[in-house]
Scaffold this active site. Structure first.
Site, mmCIF file in Angstrom:
data_model
loop_
_atom_site.group_PDB
_atom_site.id
_atom_site.type_symbol
_atom_site.label_atom_id
_atom_site.label_comp_id
_atom_site.label_asym_id
_atom_site.label_seq_id
_atom_site.Cartn_x
_atom_site.Cartn_y
_atom_site.Cartn_z
ATOM 1 N N ALA A 114 -3.384 3.392 1.503
ATOM 2 C CA ALA A 114 -4.134 3.693 2.715
ATOM 3 C C ALA A 114 -5.306 4.622 2.389
ATOM 4 O O ALA A 114 -5.141 5.644 1.737
ATOM 5 C CB ALA A 114 -3.218 4.348 3.744
ATOM 6 N N ARG A 128 8.493 1.149 -3.172
ATOM 7 C CA ARG A 128 9.151 2.118 -4.053
ATOM 8 C C ARG A 128 9.469 1.537 -5.424
ATOM 9 O O ARG A 128 9.282 2.200 -6.445
ATOM 10 C CB ARG A 128 10.425 2.625 -3.372
ATOM 11 C CG ARG A 128 10.164 3.413 -2.098
ATOM 12 C CD ARG A 128 11.381 3.482 -1.187
ATOM 13 N NE ARG A 128 11.779 2.162 -0.734
ATOM 14 C CZ ARG A 128 13.019 1.692 -0.829
ATOM 15 N NH1 ARG A 128 13.971 2.446 -1.340
ATOM 16 N NH2 ARG A 128 13.306 0.479 -0.400
ATOM 17 N N PRO A 140 0.848 -1.200 0.000
ATOM 18 C CA PRO A 140 0.000 0.000 0.000
ATOM 19 C C PRO A 140 0.881 1.246 0.000
ATOM 20 O O PRO A 140 1.767 1.382 0.838
ATOM 21 C CB PRO A 140 -0.795 -0.125 1.298
ATOM 22 C CG PRO A 140 0.025 -1.022 2.169
ATOM 23 C CD PRO A 140 0.758 -1.951 1.258
ATOM 24 N N TYR A 157 -0.254 5.070 13.273
ATOM 25 C CA TYR A 157 -1.610 5.589 13.091
ATOM 26 C C TYR A 157 -2.537 5.031 14.182
ATOM 27 O O TYR A 157 -2.075 4.433 15.151
ATOM 28 C CB TYR A 157 -2.094 5.304 11.674
ATOM 29 C CG TYR A 157 -1.257 6.026 10.641
ATOM 30 C CD1 TYR A 157 -1.179 7.423 10.646
ATOM 31 C CD2 TYR A 157 -0.505 5.334 9.699
ATOM 32 C CE1 TYR A 157 -0.382 8.104 9.722
ATOM 33 C CE2 TYR A 157 0.295 6.007 8.772
ATOM 34 C CZ TYR A 157 0.355 7.388 8.787
ATOM 35 O OH TYR A 157 1.149 8.068 7.891
ATOM 36 N N ALA A 178 -0.424 -0.154 11.580
ATOM 37 C CA ALA A 178 1.022 0.086 11.603
ATOM 38 C C ALA A 178 1.340 1.575 11.540
ATOM 39 O O ALA A 178 0.459 2.435 11.533
ATOM 40 C CB ALA A 178 1.681 -0.640 10.422
ATOM 41 N N HIS A 220 -5.140 -1.248 8.620
ATOM 42 C CA HIS A 220 -3.868 -0.557 8.820
ATOM 43 C C HIS A 220 -3.668 -0.370 10.323
ATOM 44 O O HIS A 220 -4.260 0.503 10.947
ATOM 45 C CB HIS A 220 -3.903 0.794 8.111
ATOM 46 C CG HIS A 220 -2.551 1.428 7.934
ATOM 47 N ND1 HIS A 220 -1.439 1.010 8.617
ATOM 48 C CD2 HIS A 220 -2.131 2.466 7.156
ATOM 49 C CE1 HIS A 220 -0.391 1.743 8.264
ATOM 50 N NE2 HIS A 220 -0.790 2.638 7.371
ATOM 51 N N ARG A 248 -1.897 -5.077 8.820
ATOM 52 C CA ARG A 248 -0.506 -4.643 8.732
ATOM 53 C C ARG A 248 -0.030 -4.129 10.089
ATOM 54 O O ARG A 248 -0.692 -3.309 10.725
ATOM 55 C CB ARG A 248 -0.344 -3.546 7.683
ATOM 56 C CG ARG A 248 1.134 -3.299 7.321
ATOM 57 C CD ARG A 248 1.307 -2.211 6.293
ATOM 58 N NE ARG A 248 2.431 -2.507 5.405
ATOM 59 C CZ ARG A 248 3.208 -1.592 4.823
ATOM 60 N NH1 ARG A 248 2.999 -0.302 5.053
ATOM 61 N NH2 ARG A 248 4.184 -1.941 4.032
#
Length: 386
Positions: A76, A342, A41, A195, A192, A190, A244
């Site tokens: 996300a 990336r 993501p 957040y 991780a 999410h 995650r």
């Protein structure tokens, strides 16, 4: 990586079925991937500002990176306006957003690929009127202020009440329902990168003294309630739900006094659900970037090698892998899948490049998060001419 004709015969390019077991109660069949190269993501800040909807550029971007039997975890995506912390990030709480995502999921399916949506709430990272597990603010990291069009240090968040926690749990459920309506094959919670879910997990932020704070068991409660809500929202299809975690993460000033104990307990707790996968951010990554020292700083390192033995659920590992290291760790059984970020930006045909031993195209960091003409650094990276 040098050309290697044998890469296609490595474990990285063998099928893998997500989830742990079959069940007659499942309406949707378990997903079997044809290879184990996953698109991570990636926040790209290319959705419409204000409406938080994707455009046709998003359709092209995801379609380019889809492969037959491959898994994409979409960027996300905030489950509520309150959960947004950055400009031009997509949402999944309105009908218009659902319709925009439908075009993307359809384009991926036309390529024979699978796509999950990452469900996101930034918590205290929002610049103002933010919420968190506790009133512990961020001192140095910046958030985007839509009113002044600049990045600022976020205000100290409000500690969520029990009633407000229950409301956010409902929003996670609704987001999962909306994701299914949008055609996603599954969703990822999410939890991780500092957040909201992470803000409940880690005691560097969570200072509560009620049932959501204090002991590890209590700090796991928000995560467990959120994952259960997401499973329910995705029509009880737990094998279409992932999560995650970033056990060694220090992004957004997150920390824990005993991360090994915390995340070992988290993985053991998650093992009781028949999830599609557990997605672990390796210690080499902080936020979206590699550490200069090649490892996480400020707290003990907890990696896939430590956590995989604790669960039967398939593991995705993310964090600074290249073709050679990805092939190696999957071959050794350290992990089951590798997520690339990336390099998936700059190589839309990444799985094929790895399989054929073709050199990766370089990426341009300056266009990771938005660009002047949207397309630059988004849909203009070349495919290799095989």
């Amino acid at each position: 990586m040098s050309a290697t004709a044998s890469a296609e015969h490595k474990k990285l390019f063998t099928p893998l079925t997500l989830g742990v077991r079959d069940s007659p109660n499942f309406k949707l069949a378990r997903i079997t991937l044809s290879h184990r190269v996953v698109m991570a993501p990636l926040t790209r800040c290319r959705a419409l500002n204000g409406d938080c909807e994707h455009t046709d550029f998003g359709v092209e971007y995801y379609s380019q990176r889809a492969s037959k039997g491959g898994l994409i975890i979409a960027e996300a995506t905030q489950i509520t306006p309150q959960g947004q912390g950055y400009p031009n990030t997509p949402g999944i709480y309105s009908q218009q957003q659902i319709e925009a995502w439908k075009k993307i999921t359809e384009s991926v399916h036309q390529k024979g690929g699978f796509i999950f949506l990452q469900l996101w709430h930034v918590g205290r990272q929002r610049y103002a009127q933010s919420v968190s597990s506790s009133e512990v603010g961020i001192k140095n990291a910046k958030s985007f202020n839509w009113e002044t069009n600049e990045y600022v240090v976020p205000e100290t968040p409000k500690s969520l009440t029990i009633e407000e926690i229950k409301e956010i749990i409902k929003q996670y459920k609704q987001a999962a329902m909306n994701a299914k309506l949008a055609g996603f094959d599954g969703v990822e919670l999410h939890a991780a990168n500092g957040y909201l879910v992470d803000q409940f997990l880690q005691d560097g932020v969570n200072k509560r003294n009620d049932e959501y704070g204090g002991s590890i068991e209590n700090r796991l409660r928000f995560m467990r309630e959120a994952i259960e809500a997401v499973i329910e929202g995705f029509d009880h299809e737990s094998h279409r739900v992932g999560i995650r975690l970033s056990p060694s993460g220090v992004f957004l000033e997150i920390s824990d006094s005993n991360p090994n104990a915390l995340f070992s307990a988290a993985v053991k707790a998650l093992d009781s659900y028949d999830l599609a996968y557990i997605h672990l951010v390796e210690p080499r990554v902080v936020g979206g970037a590699l550490n200069d020292n090649g490892e996480a700083e400020a707290q003990p390192v907890v990696a896939t090698r430590d956590l995989k033995p604790l669960t039967k659920i398939p593991i995705i590992s993310a964090g600074g892998f290249n073709a050679q290291t990805a092939l190696q760790v999957v071959e050794e059984g350290v992990t089951d899948m590798i997520a690339f970020g990336r390099y998936f930006i700059s190589n839309p045909d990444l799985p094929e490049r790895i399989k054929r031993g073709v050199e990766f195209s370089k990426y341009d960091r300056s266009t990771f998060y938005g660009s002047k003409d949207v397309k630059t650094g988004y849909t203009d990276y070349p495919f290799y001419q095989f």
